[in-house]
Design an enzyme around this catalytic site. Sequence first.
Site, PDB file in Angstrom:
ATOM      1  CE  LYS A   1      -4.554   0.659   1.953  1.00 22.26           C
ATOM      2  NZ  LYS A   1      -5.567   0.405   2.993  1.00 22.26           N
TER       3      LYS A   1
ATOM      4  CD  GLU B   1     -19.368  -3.466   8.388  1.00 26.13           C
ATOM      5  OE1 GLU B   1     -19.390  -4.531   7.761  1.00 26.13           O
ATOM      6  OE2 GLU B   1     -18.543  -2.557   8.153  1.00 26.13           O
TER       7      GLU B   1
ATOM      8  NE  ARG C   1     -22.230  -5.479   3.585  1.00 27.87           N
ATOM      9  CZ  ARG C   1     -21.214  -5.450   2.743  1.00 27.87           C
ATOM     10  NH1 ARG C   1     -20.020  -5.749   3.170  1.00 27.87           N
ATOM     11  NH2 ARG C   1     -21.380  -5.103   1.481  1.00 27.87           N
TER      12      ARG C   1
HETATM   13  C1  LIG Z   1     -19.068  -2.809   4.626  1.00 33.52           C
HETATM   14  C2  LIG Z   1     -17.888  -1.865   4.716  1.00 33.52           C
HETATM   15  N1  LIG Z   1     -17.272  -1.701   5.909  1.00 33.52           N
HETATM   16  C3  LIG Z   1     -16.231  -0.858   6.020  1.00 33.52           C
HETATM   17  C4  LIG Z   1     -15.773  -0.169   4.935  1.00 33.52           C
HETATM   18  C5  LIG Z   1     -14.638   0.830   5.076  1.00 33.52           C
HETATM   19  N2  LIG Z   1     -13.474   0.419   4.271  1.00 33.52           N
HETATM   20  C6  LIG Z   1     -13.249   0.884   3.069  1.00 33.52           C
HETATM   21  S1  LIG Z   1     -11.858   0.277   2.386  1.00 33.52           S
HETATM   22  C7  LIG Z   1     -11.534  -0.647   3.771  1.00 33.52           C
HETATM   23  C8  LIG Z   1     -10.305  -1.496   3.860  1.00 33.52           C
HETATM   24  C9  LIG Z   1     -10.233  -2.417   2.693  1.00 33.52           C
HETATM   25  O1  LIG Z   1      -9.050  -3.179   2.805  1.00 33.52           O
HETATM   26  P1  LIG Z   1      -8.604  -4.012   1.539  1.00 33.52           P
HETATM   27  O2  LIG Z   1      -9.771  -4.715   0.970  1.00 33.52           O
HETATM   28  O3  LIG Z   1      -7.474  -4.855   1.986  1.00 33.52           O
HETATM   29  O4  LIG Z   1      -8.146  -2.928   0.471  1.00 33.52           O
HETATM   30  P2  LIG Z   1      -6.823  -2.025   0.503  1.00 33.52           P
HETATM   31  O5  LIG Z   1      -7.262  -0.671   0.995  1.00 33.52           O
HETATM   32  O6  LIG Z   1      -5.845  -2.694   1.398  1.00 33.52           O
HETATM   33  O7  LIG Z   1      -6.374  -1.974  -0.923  1.00 33.52           O
HETATM   34  C10 LIG Z   1     -12.522  -0.465   4.715  1.00 33.52           C
HETATM   35  C11 LIG Z   1     -12.552  -1.105   6.052  1.00 33.52           C
HETATM   36  C12 LIG Z   1     -16.463  -0.348   3.721  1.00 33.52           C
HETATM   37  N3  LIG Z   1     -16.100   0.327   2.601  1.00 33.52           N
HETATM   38  N4  LIG Z   1     -17.488  -1.208   3.640  1.00 33.52           N
END
Ligand SMILES: Cc1ncc(C[n+]2csc(CCOP(=O)(O)OP(=O)(O)O)c2C)c(N)n1
Length: 640
Positions: free
Chosen positions: A282, A367, A395
């Site tokens: 990242k 969630e 959700r």
């Molecule tokens: C249902 C839901 N919960 C929380 C989030 C907040 N959120 C957005 S991106 C993320 C992290 C995603 O991590 P990853 O899939 O590993 O992607 P990366 O940012 O590492 O590329 C979170 C928790 C969301 N978008 N949707």
Amino acid sequence: MSRILDTIESPDQLKNLTHDQLKQLAQEMRERLVETVYGVTGGHFSSNLGTVEIAIALHTVFDSPRDKIIWDVGHQAYPHKMLTGRNKLMHTIRQYGGLAPFLMREESPHDQFGAGHASTSISAALGMAVARDMQGEDYHVVAVIGDGALTGGMALEALNNLGHLGTKMIVLLNDNEMSIYPNVGVVPRLLTRLRTSRTYHRAKGDVVSILQRMPAGDALVELGKRFKDSVKELVIPNMMWEELGLTYLGPIDGHNLADLQETLTLAKQLDRPVLIHAITIKGKGFEPAEAESKTHKWHSVTPKSPGKSDNKPSAPRYQDVFAQTLIRLAEEDERIVGITAAMPDGTSLDQFGKRFPDRMFDVGIAEQHAVTFAAGLAAAGMRPVAAIYSTFLQRAYDQVVHDVAMQNLPVVFAMDRAGIAGNDGRTHHGALDISYLRCVPNMTLMAPKDENELQHMLKTALSLEGPAAIRYPRGNGYGVPLSETFHVIPVGTWELLQEGEDLLILATGYSVYQALEAAKILSKQDGIFATVVNCRFIKPLDEELLQKLVAKHDYLITVEENVRMGGFGSAVLESLADHSMVPSRFVRLGMPDRYVEHGSQEILRKILGLDAEGIAQTARELLYKTTDLRDKTLKDVHQR
Ligand SMILES: Cc1ncc(C[n+]2csc(CCOP(=O)(O)OP(=O)(O)O)c2C)c(N)n1
Ligand SMILES: CC(=O)[C@@H](O)[C@H](O)COP(=O)(O)O
Ligand SMILES: [Mg+2]
């Protein structure tokens, strides 16, 4: 010097570029992310730096939009947007009228499935792949999912079904060991074993040399043999994927374009579910973000020129007041625990976790589990506070109803980002929670007028013997003094802020100060004097005060940052109708029956007539128009 990136209008053009030109393109894409997202718009940053090679490899190996590429969440899909004709607009992303913050089908034929909420990509991709097979088509389907999103229940449900159906599709797992915060759970631990196994590096050499020397089919057989024989610890977790019915390819370097292209090309030829495990960083390529790639600091960056905030920038954020108050309350009550679903920094629960490391639980992007986990804690005598954004709580709706409210368990829902959330747009506005919570029996629903009242509401919620939800907005408070001690607010009581004979304004949450300001404007400019009420309890309403005030006013406006449909204004209407007291001239101000686009909170509130001037204008139209024109007024209001 002209950039290759500036010549790319469609992914087809990538297929004419040499490997060196593609590597140059990757460099230019990172520069573009720095100049636009970091330099201008703010928003999701380090995730996008990590998917540059993945986006290039996907769009050179596959033929979008005929082949379907589905990105999970979409916060990491800006490189995909650059390669699919939107590079010139990257400086508008997340801005009002600009590119959407996530993928949207309406924005591009290459955006096969909209998202914003995590863990949906494998389900959607499987649906498309099954449709393909039923229609006798032969395009490819690829889901791109991060290791964080993979912790979401939906993703695991989809993998279970994918393995069962055995449908030909590819899951490209972008594993950077990070969610927003460091990833949590056993799934990431399994991935770590795969990623760090000492034999990975030897096997990696094998993988590339085999792939380069043999046609796909033989290569797979040879790969299987090599892996089975020589990589014991790799085989075990690898077996997990095989047991799930997926052919596991990896781990591979997610920044090595050739490896990605070769592995995708191999996977493309396999007539079964394939999981490619790509390891990325990242923040890759932007030194400060790469150096801190294992922190949340660069997940999002703030815009260089943030839109004017309605509130005082110097005021504390609601989320910080929430966290600091929770800490103070938890010092007095050891039953209090905090729960977040992968949003420790977004909810500021990380502050609580620093003070009480054993009483803060980050359950990952889960969630549904978070809510029922809270229910279990409450059933066993704890006082859980589930800090979940309003939009993400959607959700876990059945868990709120079935596991918490139906059993009347004392769970507190701290719903941040309620109302207009701003640049994240339609997937992230907390637009529905009043409507979806006020109809739940046993639920108490509150909205503070400012950050001080939030303190007392948290105290109040934790004093109740049943479930309670507090909704509060993204961003800074109003700069009012905070309290040193907290008191319980009598449940179901509103606060009469001022009286005026011409008009009654019932406002809740963020809208209360907007209503007070509107009343000032009306008295100064129009000689209209309004009664303004802080309707801090949405459930239960203060019916006694409501009836007393409605009996004295002919004109009534309700104001909320929730959809009008089933919102606070609807609750007031229902209550008045139950007592045959509906005034003849009544307007409900709120969010319309459509998905509100992205933009700054200030711009969106203005457009929707939810800022002080908008409320004042509605009051003028209500009072100055005769009855027959009132419908026009309503139409005007509803079309905003
Ligand atoms: C249902 C839901 N919960 C929380 C989030 C907040 N959120 C957005 S991106 C993320 C992290 C995603 O991590 P990853 O899939 O590993 O992607 P990366 O940012 O590492 O590329 C979170 C928790 C969301 N978008 N949707
Ligand atoms: C993509 C996603 O869902 C999160 O990154 C979200 O955008 C965070 O929102 P805040 O910036 O309001 O914390
Ligand atoms: Mg990740």
